[in-house]
Scaffold this motif. Structure first.
Motif, PDB file in Angstrom:
ATOM      1  N   GLY A 171      -0.100  -5.438  -8.052  1.00  0.00           N
ATOM      2  CA  GLY A 171      -1.201  -5.431  -7.090  1.00  0.00           C
ATOM      3  C   GLY A 171      -0.992  -4.472  -5.931  1.00  0.00           C
ATOM      4  N   ARG A 196       0.879  -1.164   0.000  1.00  0.00           N
ATOM      5  CA  ARG A 196       0.000   0.000   0.000  1.00  0.00           C
ATOM      6  C   ARG A 196       0.918   1.215   0.000  1.00  0.00           C
ATOM      7  NH1 ARG A 196      -5.098   1.534   3.867  1.00  0.00           N
ATOM      8  NH2 ARG A 196      -5.840  -0.369   2.836  1.00  0.00           N
ATOM      9  N   ARG A 200     -12.591   1.516 -11.597  1.00  0.00           N
ATOM     10  CA  ARG A 200     -11.560   0.955 -12.470  1.00  0.00           C
ATOM     11  C   ARG A 200     -11.920   1.053 -13.954  1.00  0.00           C
ATOM     12  NH1 ARG A 200     -10.140  -4.336  -9.065  1.00  0.00           N
ATOM     13  NH2 ARG A 200     -12.289  -3.904  -8.488  1.00  0.00           N
ATOM     14  N   LEU A 259      -2.734   5.089  -2.685  1.00  0.00           N
ATOM     15  CA  LEU A 259      -3.683   6.003  -2.050  1.00  0.00           C
ATOM     16  C   LEU A 259      -3.064   7.398  -1.977  1.00  0.00           C
ATOM     17  CD1 LEU A 259      -5.089   3.797   0.844  1.00  0.00           C
ATOM     18  CD2 LEU A 259      -6.172   4.376  -1.306  1.00  0.00           C
ATOM     19  N   VAL A 285       2.183  -0.281 -10.313  1.00  0.00           N
ATOM     20  CA  VAL A 285       1.102  -0.460  -9.328  1.00  0.00           C
ATOM     21  C   VAL A 285       0.180  -1.584  -9.780  1.00  0.00           C
ATOM     22  CG1 VAL A 285      -0.996   0.638  -8.401  1.00  0.00           C
ATOM     23  CG2 VAL A 285       1.178   1.897  -8.416  1.00  0.00           C
ATOM     24  N   ARG A 286      -0.253  -1.515 -11.038  1.00  0.00           N
ATOM     25  CA  ARG A 286      -1.210  -2.506 -11.543  1.00  0.00           C
ATOM     26  C   ARG A 286      -0.584  -3.898 -11.641  1.00  0.00           C
ATOM     27  NH1 ARG A 286      -3.782   1.967 -14.295  1.00  0.00           N
ATOM     28  NH2 ARG A 286      -1.974   2.179 -15.636  1.00  0.00           N
ATOM     29  N   TRP A 302      -7.957   3.504   5.547  1.00  0.00           N
ATOM     30  CA  TRP A 302      -8.858   3.089   4.462  1.00  0.00           C
ATOM     31  C   TRP A 302      -8.956   1.569   4.327  1.00  0.00           C
ATOM     32  CZ3 TRP A 302      -8.403   0.509  -0.245  1.00  0.00           C
ATOM     33  CH2 TRP A 302      -9.475   0.675  -1.124  1.00  0.00           C
ATOM     34  N   GLU A 314      -1.519  -0.977  -3.771  1.00  0.00           N
ATOM     35  CA  GLU A 314      -2.660  -0.077  -3.542  1.00  0.00           C
ATOM     36  C   GLU A 314      -2.091   1.331  -3.480  1.00  0.00           C
ATOM     37  OE1 GLU A 314      -5.894  -2.067  -0.520  1.00  0.00           O
ATOM     38  OE2 GLU A 314      -4.014  -1.388   0.280  1.00  0.00           O
ATOM     39  N   ASP A 336     -15.523   1.779  -6.671  1.00  0.00           N
ATOM     40  CA  ASP A 336     -14.769   1.111  -7.730  1.00  0.00           C
ATOM     41  C   ASP A 336     -14.864   1.928  -9.001  1.00  0.00           C
ATOM     42  OD1 ASP A 336     -13.457  -0.452  -9.478  1.00  0.00           O
ATOM     43  OD2 ASP A 336     -14.700  -2.234  -9.191  1.00  0.00           O
TER      44      ASP A 336
END
Ligand code: NAD
Ligand code: MG
Length: 393
Positions: free
Chosen positions: A143, A119, A165, A147, A139-140, A281, A145, A163
């Motif tokens: 995986g 994260r 996306r 923020l 990031v993608r 979060w 996160e 969501d």
């Protein structure tokens, strides 16, 4: 217990992060703290938080820190340099990484956190401005996160559906409205601007921040960088991002939907709100921020952002449209120009022309690798250095 690395622990973002962590006992364990040169403050933080690692930017700083900690803090191992920063960002034990280093120096460690699937609490907007495509791909692919800590982007994130996306359009979002305080010189005359001192530029009316971002706020380059940041974070184009000046800094930003609804996030200007939001979060947790007293504030006002008065903001929009290379070059030139202004080498009003010249000198396009990003950064720094030398002569 989430294990947390704080990159830039001694800065404004780092100190606020530790404040929020301290208000939520039992939720976070501090795994690593890092600093550039302030071994005194980092030593105090180590004695209080007992991290597994502390990282200084260079070996000499690490030697000073070890000296301060000898016999007082057995649990902390002191590392140095980019390799140390990357280690504490990507270590298997780490859950969350606060990316709170200022400027390009934050790119490699922030990217290491993304590549390790952490994260990432992103305050270091320069990392995304420099390498947006590569950063978002990392990031993608891993995986992670991501923020946003920047108050505007955190506000936008909070106003979006859970969501998003499929992109803004499929979520029924028409545009993003970023608010800007306008900085300390919103109403200054050109003559006054030419005489601005570093101390005046760093005295922001609403926010307490590091010196570089304070100067960026005064030139409104900060908002320009934030337009680029918003395009990458929310996968959108600069046409869908509007900047509105809001001198009270109470509305942190807004999202407008197709039906005309505008959702805003409000609060006192205190970075502990976005920090606590991103740490907790999707839950909410205490941040120590006072309740908002709207009656005491009285008026919330808004005005158009004047791109002629603030050419750095215009350059931010132009770079966002031109792509990654232009953004990286603009960011590098800005770091050089701001450092020269803070060092008393150039005037406040010299910053924008240096950026303009660097923007025109770059070749455009989308960098395909980290090496390419670093080459663009280095070339733009050389160009801006030459401009500074000419003006300082
Ligand atoms: P700051 O100057 O107060 O702190 C910067 C931190 O980075 C310090 O801990 C410093 O030791 C570290 N650092 C600086 N140069 C380094 C280097 N070469 N190598 C390793 N570490 C280095 O800055 P800040 O105000 O905390 O801002 C940090 C980042 O957060 C910036 O990217 C800024 O744009 C962003 N941000 C800050 C605020 C704010 O309110 N302060 C708001 C939004 C975004
Ligand atoms: Mg901001």
């Amino acid at each position: 217990m989430k294990r947390l690395t704080i990159l830039g622990a001694t800065g404004t973002i780092g100190v606020n992060t530790l404040d929020v962590v301290g208000r939520n006992p039992g939720r976070f364990e501090v795994f690593a703290l890092t600093a550039n040169s302030n071994d005194e403050r980092l030593a105090e933080q180590c004695l209080e938080w007992r991290p597994r690692f502390a990282v200084m930017a260079d070996a000499e700083g690490a030697r000073r820190l070890r000296e301060r900690l000898t016999g007082r803090c057995r649990e902390t191992e002191v590392l140095d340099g980019v390799s140390g920063l990357e280690l504490v960002s990507g270590a298997a034990e780490v859950d969350f990484v606060m990316a709170g280093i200022v400027g390009a120096a934050g790119l490699l460690p922030s990217l290491a956190a993304a590549r390790a699937g952490k994260r990432v609490l992103l305050a270091n907007k320069e990392a995304l401005v420099m390498s947006g495509r590569l950063f978002m791909d990392a990031v993608r692919a891993n995986g992670a996160e991501l923020l946003p800590i920047d108050s505007e982007h955190n506000a936008v994130f909070q106003c979006m559906p859970p969501d998003c996306r499929g992109g803004l359009e499929s979520a029924g979002i028409r545009r993003i409205l970023l608010t800007a305080s306008g900085g300390p010189f919103r109403e200054a005359s050109p003559e006054e601007l030419a005489r601005v001192t570093p101390e005046q530029a760093c005295a922001h009316p609403n926010w307490v921040m590091g010196r570089k971002i304070s100067v960026d706020s005064a030139t409104m380059m900060n908002k320009g960088l934030e337009v680029i940041e918003a395009c990458w974070l929310f996968d959108t184009t600069p046409e869908q991002v509007q900047v509105v000046v809001h001198p009270q800094s109470i509305v942190h930003s807004m999202v407008e939907y197709d039906d005309g609804s505008v959702l805003a996030q409000l609060g006192n200007p205190d970075m502990r709100t976005p920090i606590a939001h991103a740490l907790g979060w999707p839950e909410r947790m205490g941040s120590g921020v006072d309740s908002l007293d709207l009656a005491a504030i009285g008026d919330l006002s808004f005005e158009e952002a004047d791109l002629e008065r603030f050419p750095c903001l215009r350059l931010g929009f132009e770079a966002a449209a031109a792509g990654g290379a232009a953004s990286a070059a603009l960011n590098a030139a800005n770091e050089v120009a701001v450092a020269a202004f803070l060092a008393g080498q150039i005037r406040f009003t010299d910053i924008a022309p240096i950026l303009e010249s660097s923007f025109e000198a770059q070749q455009g396009g989308e960098p395909q690798s980290l090496d390419e990003v670093l080459d663009i950064d280095a070339a733009a720094r050389r160009h801006a250095d030459a401009q500074v030398a000419r003006l300082a002569a």
